[in-house]
Design a protein around this motif. Sequence first.
Motif, PDB file in Angstrom:
ATOM      1  N   SER A   1      -3.977   2.704   9.545  1.00 33.14           N
ATOM      2  CA  SER A   1      -5.085   2.117   8.788  1.00 33.14           C
ATOM      3  C   SER A   1      -5.972   1.343   9.751  1.00 33.14           C
ATOM      4  O   SER A   1      -5.635   1.184  10.933  1.00 33.14           O
ATOM      5  CB  SER A   1      -4.529   1.154   7.732  1.00 33.14           C
ATOM      6  OG  SER A   1      -3.905   0.065   8.389  1.00 33.14           O
TER       7      SER A   1
ATOM      8  N   ALA B   1      -9.962   5.051   2.329  1.00 31.43           N
ATOM      9  CA  ALA B   1      -8.712   4.924   3.076  1.00 31.43           C
ATOM     10  C   ALA B   1      -7.486   5.052   2.173  1.00 31.43           C
ATOM     11  O   ALA B   1      -6.456   5.578   2.588  1.00 31.43           O
ATOM     12  CB  ALA B   1      -8.687   3.582   3.803  1.00 31.43           C
ATOM     13  N   ASP B   2      -7.599   4.570   0.940  1.00 36.14           N
ATOM     14  CA  ASP B   2      -6.437   4.582   0.046  1.00 36.14           C
ATOM     15  C   ASP B   2      -6.364   5.835  -0.821  1.00 36.14           C
ATOM     16  O   ASP B   2      -5.325   6.112  -1.417  1.00 36.14           O
ATOM     17  CB  ASP B   2      -6.489   3.370  -0.902  1.00 36.14           C
ATOM     18  CG  ASP B   2      -6.261   2.068  -0.157  1.00 36.14           C
ATOM     19  OD1 ASP B   2      -5.575   2.116   0.874  1.00 36.14           O
ATOM     20  OD2 ASP B   2      -6.769   1.034  -0.595  1.00 36.14           O
TER      21      ASP B   2
ATOM     22  N   LYS C   1       0.858  -1.177   0.000  1.00 31.27           N
ATOM     23  CA  LYS C   1       0.000   0.000   0.000  1.00 31.27           C
ATOM     24  C   LYS C   1       0.899   1.234   0.000  1.00 31.27           C
ATOM     25  O   LYS C   1       2.045   1.172   0.433  1.00 31.27           O
ATOM     26  CB  LYS C   1      -0.864   0.010   1.271  1.00 31.27           C
ATOM     27  CG  LYS C   1      -1.832  -1.147   1.350  1.00 31.27           C
ATOM     28  CD  LYS C   1      -2.669  -1.024   2.598  1.00 31.27           C
ATOM     29  CE  LYS C   1      -3.682  -2.144   2.679  1.00 31.27           C
ATOM     30  NZ  LYS C   1      -4.526  -2.048   3.857  1.00 31.27           N
TER      31      LYS C   1
ATOM     32  N   ASP D   1      -6.441  -1.852   9.853  1.00 35.28           N
ATOM     33  CA  ASP D   1      -5.709  -3.011  10.362  1.00 35.28           C
ATOM     34  C   ASP D   1      -4.514  -2.585  11.222  1.00 35.28           C
ATOM     35  O   ASP D   1      -4.206  -3.228  12.230  1.00 35.28           O
ATOM     36  CB  ASP D   1      -5.227  -3.891   9.200  1.00 35.28           C
ATOM     37  CG  ASP D   1      -6.393  -4.591   8.502  1.00 35.28           C
ATOM     38  OD1 ASP D   1      -7.523  -4.539   9.036  1.00 35.28           O
ATOM     39  OD2 ASP D   1      -6.170  -5.170   7.428  1.00 35.28           O
TER      40      ASP D   1
ATOM     41  N   THR E   1     -10.923   3.100  -2.518  1.00 32.22           N
ATOM     42  CA  THR E   1     -11.531   3.230  -1.193  1.00 32.22           C
ATOM     43  C   THR E   1     -11.087   4.545  -0.548  1.00 32.22           C
ATOM     44  O   THR E   1     -10.028   5.087  -0.871  1.00 32.22           O
ATOM     45  CB  THR E   1     -11.132   2.061  -0.272  1.00 32.22           C
ATOM     46  OG1 THR E   1      -9.728   2.140  -0.051  1.00 32.22           O
ATOM     47  CG2 THR E   1     -11.483   0.727  -0.892  1.00 32.22           C
TER      48      THR E   1
END
Lengths: 318, 248
Positions: A94, A195-196, A15, A96, A193
């Motif tokens: 993030s 988040a990205d 990522k 996770d 998304t």
Amino acid sequence: MSVLVFAESSEGKFKKTALEVVSYGKKVAEQLGTNVVALTINASDSSELYTYGAEKVVSVTNDALNTFNAKQYAAVVTEVAKAQNATVVVVDSSIDGLYIAPIVAVNLEAGCVSNVVAAPSNTNPFTVKRKTFSNKALSNTVISTDHKVIGLAKNSFGIHENVVAGTTETFEATIVASKVKSEKVERVTGKVTIADADIVVSGGRGLKGPENWGMIEELASILGAATACSKPVSDLGWRPHSEHVGQTGKPVAANLYIAIGISGAIQHLAGINASKVKVVINTDPEAPFFKAADYGIVGDAFEVVPKLIEKLKAFKAS
Amino acid sequence: MKILVCISHVPDTTSKINFAENDTKFDTNGVQFVINPYDEFCLTRAMWFKEKQGASVTIVNVGGAETEPTLRKALAIGADNAIRVNVNPTDGFQVAKELAAVVKSGAYDLVLAGKESADYNGQMVPGMLATLTDFNFINGCVGIEVDGTNVSVQREIDGGNETLSTNLPLVIGGQKGVVEEKDLRIPNMRGIMMARKKPLQVIEAVGAEASTTIQSFEKLAPKGAVKLVDADNVDELISLLHNEAKVI
């Protein structure tokens, strides 16, 4: 002593935040006069991380880790941190990353600070700056334990090339038992998304109904952006909850946030004020969002957005 | 089922944030405190379990006497009893260790906590608490069903949802979706009257130490005025985003 960074990957690819945590880890390692070690889990090729300063990559490959499991992943990070004699562990902030950070912290008896926005201002005492009060303030926080866990906020430190001749070694991690089992993963594929995303295009009640979201999606598609929405829009069921941005929704730390037909309630602004550049398009010149935005257009979304789509298409083609 | 709901006492989300004592303390002057919104979702879900499946609901806060009105509000919403651990904590690790002592002494099956507090936003406490107590742990929970000791949970992931199965005892880091905002409970007059008589136990802290301390706070630099672009001139906006802001 070393600095360990967990370089998150998805389907074998890193990522963007992984490159940022490696860049950050390299900086912290320089400050401490030590090396940065990057941990990868089921990533196919780790050599990309050398570009950002990872002198050593510890590669863990195990089919049991194909699906994220917080306890198991945290155990791997802990085991590698101990094996590499790491005193600082860096993850990204993030979903996770923040799931495993507190588990790793307890495992290592480490002080843990999330949403960190800058390299340590001091390494003795170890002092980091983090976002607090829903991004309305910052705090300078001292971590007093021997081990430290840091959750780096997205887009805060940036990605910095720092090419080194790195090496990769494989590591046989112990897989701990977990009573939490993944039954089903439902992911929207083919869409960027929140988040990205570097750019987020967000719509509010000013769009009048879900049938008008086509232009939001088209604008997002041209910009390679994620789509988002305000709380009333998700409450009305026009858009899924996963797109709700705000205090109790998703936080957005994008480079560019475009708000269309959103007045800018304080709870919404709390969710987006970590974004770098904010653009607002709204008919009401008194909308609070204009006070928070960098650029604004007072106008009707139904007139402005189609023009913007047309002009951006020409801009991208040029 | 014995449920423990962790309640943070936080400034109302619309509060102005100011600092005192040379920017080393949060200035509480004129600030209205409320139940942490993420905890409120969890509390409402606990009420649902109590009413539909039979459960006892205890709430707990680690904090000074000033948090008691917030605990009374949670009792008015329907919790059976409250515990206040009498210490002003300075970080999430300290809170988690104090909560772990409460969990260990209370034989709870399910611990519900908001995934973060709306003030310090650390997102540490549920995960630390689960690890310290060796309970199962699911974070970012947006749905939970309990059948005996079997639990099915949905959690949010980047770009979607994951369904997980596990067993009690379990710690949940909850958020909106555990219940919907429209289903949140507001205390009624009867609840407020009953809450006055419900037990609020004050216990002494076990003396857990914090691992971090806040040296100072900073307010964000004031933002410059918005640059307005004429609605008929979107080319200018594109030019500003490309040449000035360098984001497209």
